[in-house]
Structure formats: C-alpha cells, structure tokens
Write a protein that holds these residues in place. Sequence first.
Motif, short mmCIF file in Angstrom:
data_model
loop_
_atom_site.label_atom_id
_atom_site.label_comp_id
_atom_site.label_asym_id
_atom_site.label_seq_id
_atom_site.Cartn_x
_atom_site.Cartn_y
_atom_site.Cartn_z
N UNK A 1 4.99 1.81 12.37
CA UNK A 1 3.60 1.37 12.40
C UNK A 1 3.56 -0.15 12.36
N UNK A 2 2.95 -0.76 13.36
CA UNK A 2 2.62 -2.18 13.38
C UNK A 2 1.11 -2.26 13.26
N UNK A 3 0.57 -3.12 12.37
CA UNK A 3 -0.85 -3.05 12.04
C UNK A 3 -1.34 -4.43 11.56
N UNK A 4 -2.63 -4.59 11.56
CA UNK A 4 -3.25 -5.79 10.96
C UNK A 4 -3.76 -5.46 9.58
N UNK A 5 -4.10 -6.50 8.81
CA UNK A 5 -4.45 -6.29 7.41
C UNK A 5 -5.77 -5.55 7.22
N UNK A 6 -6.58 -5.41 8.28
CA UNK A 6 -7.81 -4.65 8.16
C UNK A 6 -7.58 -3.19 7.80
N UNK A 7 -6.36 -2.68 8.09
CA UNK A 7 -6.05 -1.29 7.79
C UNK A 7 -5.76 -1.08 6.31
N UNK A 8 -5.30 -2.11 5.62
CA UNK A 8 -4.86 -1.93 4.24
C UNK A 8 -5.75 -2.63 3.21
N UNK A 9 -6.64 -3.50 3.64
CA UNK A 9 -7.47 -4.23 2.69
C UNK A 9 -8.62 -3.37 2.19
N UNK A 10 -8.87 -3.43 0.88
CA UNK A 10 -10.01 -2.79 0.26
C UNK A 10 -10.65 -3.79 -0.68
N UNK A 11 -11.98 -3.87 -0.73
CA UNK A 11 -12.64 -4.83 -1.64
C UNK A 11 -12.20 -4.59 -3.08
N UNK A 12 -11.79 -5.67 -3.75
CA UNK A 12 -11.43 -5.60 -5.16
C UNK A 12 -10.03 -5.09 -5.43
N UNK A 13 -9.22 -4.88 -4.41
CA UNK A 13 -7.87 -4.36 -4.61
C UNK A 13 -6.84 -5.39 -4.14
N UNK A 14 -5.67 -5.34 -4.80
CA UNK A 14 -4.57 -6.20 -4.38
C UNK A 14 -3.96 -5.67 -3.09
#
Length: 541
Positions: free
Chosen positions: A473-486
């Motif tokens: 899997x190659x991906x951008x950070x939009x897939x893993x970012x959640x508000x308030x999470x590291x």
Amino acid sequence: MGGGGSVFSVSRSVPPRQPVAGGAGAPRDAGAVQEVLDGLPGSAIHLVPVFGADGAVSDFRVAAASPDALDIGGRRGRELVGLSVLETYPTVAGTELWHGYLRTLRTGVRYEGEPFEYEEVVAGIPRLSRFAVRATACQAGLIVSWVRLDSGEREQRRLMVMQRLGRMGWANWDLVRGEIAWSDEVYTVFGRDRSLGPLGLEELPGHAVREDLPALGEVVRRLLREGGSADHSFRITTPGDGVRYVRIVAEAEADARGAPVEVHGFFQDLTETKRAEQQLLEHQRAALAQRGVLAAERDLAARLQHALLPLPQQSLTMGGLTVDVAYQPLQEGLNVGGDWYSAIELPDGSALLVVGDVAGHGLDAVATMAQLRFTAKGMAITGMPLAAILARLNTLLLHNPERNFSTATMVMARYDPATSVLTWVRAGHPPLLLLRRGEAEYLPAPAGLLLGAAPDAGYEASSLRLLPGDHLLLYTDGLIEEPGQLLDEGLARLARTAAACAEDAGVLDGVLDALVRPDSRRDDICVLHVSLAPEPRRATP
C-alpha cells in the motif's frame, strides 16, 4: 433639592426621623399649619426649633410640609415631616442660611438671602446646586419655601451635550417676524462662523452641492408654501474639510388658514456615518470580487486536477503487478488539494509507482503537483536512479521563481519483474505497508527529507524482493489522519485494518470502507494497492 426641591438633603440613605421629644418648641396648632401648606403649590415646610440644654436653638425639625415639597434626596411632602435639619442636611450648619433662620425666629423679620449653594452627592458624584430660599416666622417656628435655580441650567447643559454627541443642533424660523434662531451646534454642522448669523430656509439650497440642489430646493419650497414636515439628506461644502453629509428634519406650523408661519427642526451631521457606510460598501465589493477570484481559481484548479488525474478509481496491470488506484479529492470550499499519483510501465518493462502530496491547497498546489508528477516521470523514463530523481525534484522546488515557498512529500518505487525486486525512495512520506501471509508490516523507511525544505537534503534507496501473493500500500496521510490523534495511532489502525482485509478479494475497497469517514475527512486521499499474483497451485496427480 430637585427641580423645585429642597436645600436639605445629602442622599436618599437618611431615614425619616421621628419628632424630637422634649426640646422642640411645639406649634399652637400644627394641624392648622398643615392644612394651610396642603393648599400651597411648590416646596414649603414648617420648621419648629429644637432647644438645647442651654436654652439656645440647636436644630430645627420639620413639623409640616406642602404636598409638592421635594428635597434633593427625592423625599416628597409628608415624607419630610419629622426630619431634623442638621442631622439630615449637616452642611447647612454655620451657613448664612442657618443664621438667617435664627434671625427670623428671633426678630420675626422675613429672611430672603442671596441664592444659596448646596453641594449634594449623587451616586458618588458631587454636584453643586443653587436655591432661592425664603423663611417667615409662623406659629413659634418658620415657614420655609424654596425654588431650585439651576434646573433650567442643567437641562440646557444636558441638551448641549446631547446635541454635541449626536452631531446635531436645533433651528427655528419665524416666517412672520423674519426671526431665525440656531443652536451653537448647527454652526458647527455647517462649518459656519457665528458672526455671520444663521441661514434662512431659502438660503439652504445655495450651500448644497450641485447634484443635491434641486431636491433640497423642492423640500424648502414645500415647507415654505405648503407646510407639513420634511426629512431629507443632502451634501454641503465647508471651508475646512470639503463635503459634509447633512440631514434636516423639520416641521412647519400653520395659522388658521393653513399658511406656514413657523418652521422648527434640527440639522444632523451624517458625514462619519456616510463615510463608514461607503467604506463598508467598498469592503463588501472587494470581498465579492475576491470571492469571485477564488471561485474562478478553484474551478481552474479542479479542472487541472481532473485533467491530470482523470480517473478516481481504476485497476492497471504492468510489469507483472496489478495496481488498484483510489483517488478521493476533498475539494471543500475553495480548497483543491495537491495529492497525486502515477503508475506507468517504463521502457525497460519495469513498473514505476509514485504517490505524492504537495503542501497547501488551491491553484499553486495543483500546479506544483503537475510539475512534480511530469518531471518525475520524465526522469524515470530516462533510467535515472530514484534517489537522484528526488534530489533534482528538491532542487526544482527550492529554485522555482514562479511560485511561493512550497514543500511536498513523496514516495517512489520501481519494480523489476525480471528479479522481483522492488526499489523505493521517500521524501518525508509515510512508509510503505507490506502485507505478506496475512500479516501487515511497515517497510523500513530510507533517509529522505521532504522536498523543498533544505538544499542539502540527502536521499537513499531501499530494496525488497517481492513474493507471490504480496500486497503493498502506497498512500497519502489523508488515509491515516484523524482529528485529535497522533500519526502513530493512524498508522497502527491502517496496519490492523489492512491485515484484516488481506484475505479478501478487494483489499483496497475494504481498507477504504473501514477507514474513510466522510463526516470527519479533512484532506485528500490517494492510495495505490499493488499486488503480485500468487503462484498457481499445482495440480494433484
């Protein structure tokens, strides 16, 4: 004292006092005195003396009061009865007024002194008031009456303050006698020297700007001929500060035949208000123009983005790999993002896989994305090593005079089907995720600073032999970012989700369905799912 009130109060806090016992001289007929005072207008009271141990007058007590008697503390009529003068109004002691009371009581000669000044404290603010006081001997005591002299002066001062604060002044035109009166503030409104006197109504149009003259002239003619009322705004020129906006509100009084005989009203300076309105209108126009520019920029960026990345989801086959692509731009408001991907087969039969993310949004981000995408592809086609490609892209962003400072992250991989070796480099981008035999593992990230951050950034490459059945899997950070999470929490969540979907036919769809929530998305999402077909099962003999 109020407007016709008494000289005898300092504040409202002094309670009414009961008649002094023993030492007060009692009137022969207190009821008769009260009946007389009940018929008198204005402020009047009956004072009886209070005698001390030495037989001298030590105080006076209010024995009766007229209904309209009003002291400074707001006590009226019968509320004054029983009050001690010196206990309630202590600053009277030793004044000319006090000595006048004593003389009148002793000699019977009426006291009518000079205007008496008395300082009152209201809401903590000292105020000096003036009264005309008269005292007459009556029934072994005194009948005291008073008139407040400064009530009209105070009202006049209040009126002047209100006119100044409201930038307005009153005016009156007596059409019969030909007399005109202006308040001082009207001269200020017109910027007119007071020595020149006021203007007649018929002179007003001559001071208006040319464009406003006809309408103002009609207003004046209607007031002078037909009467009625008017509320009209116009502009005048003044010697000092140029054009002013002035409002006239006027009303005509008519005689028995309906002919106007007097006009009265006020002028108001609306210059500051009009200027504020004009500034607000200019700001609104500028905001609308800026909104139009931003909307046009967003539309152009969206069109360019669509032209560069036309398919939001597709499946490709190259170099022995199957590549599934998912691209979900956010495009919220005017924000068009810079996420991008590229998946092509190179001239030597290898596969080039790239995912990138340009910082920021809008036309600049899309233009930078296009520049990086095509430049990377062009250099890869020539056979340039991947680390060298990143170094040149970094130099390109640092020395691009056509755009402001921008940065980008990027991961780039080349797969050689002859050797099954995957070589990859990264520039500040999240690591590749490998799915092998149902387990998820992030590949060690080679050194590489994000593009456009530093001129001396170095980039290294790493390699891995892919096995049949592997997934990447190659991906951008939009897939893993959640508000308030590291970010680490997002990476762990992706690994768990991908491992759970590894045995499914649609790994990419499973990951997107589990992780992408439309209500909480804040960025574009771009994912490449790369899979190497498993070895075919051998037939059982």
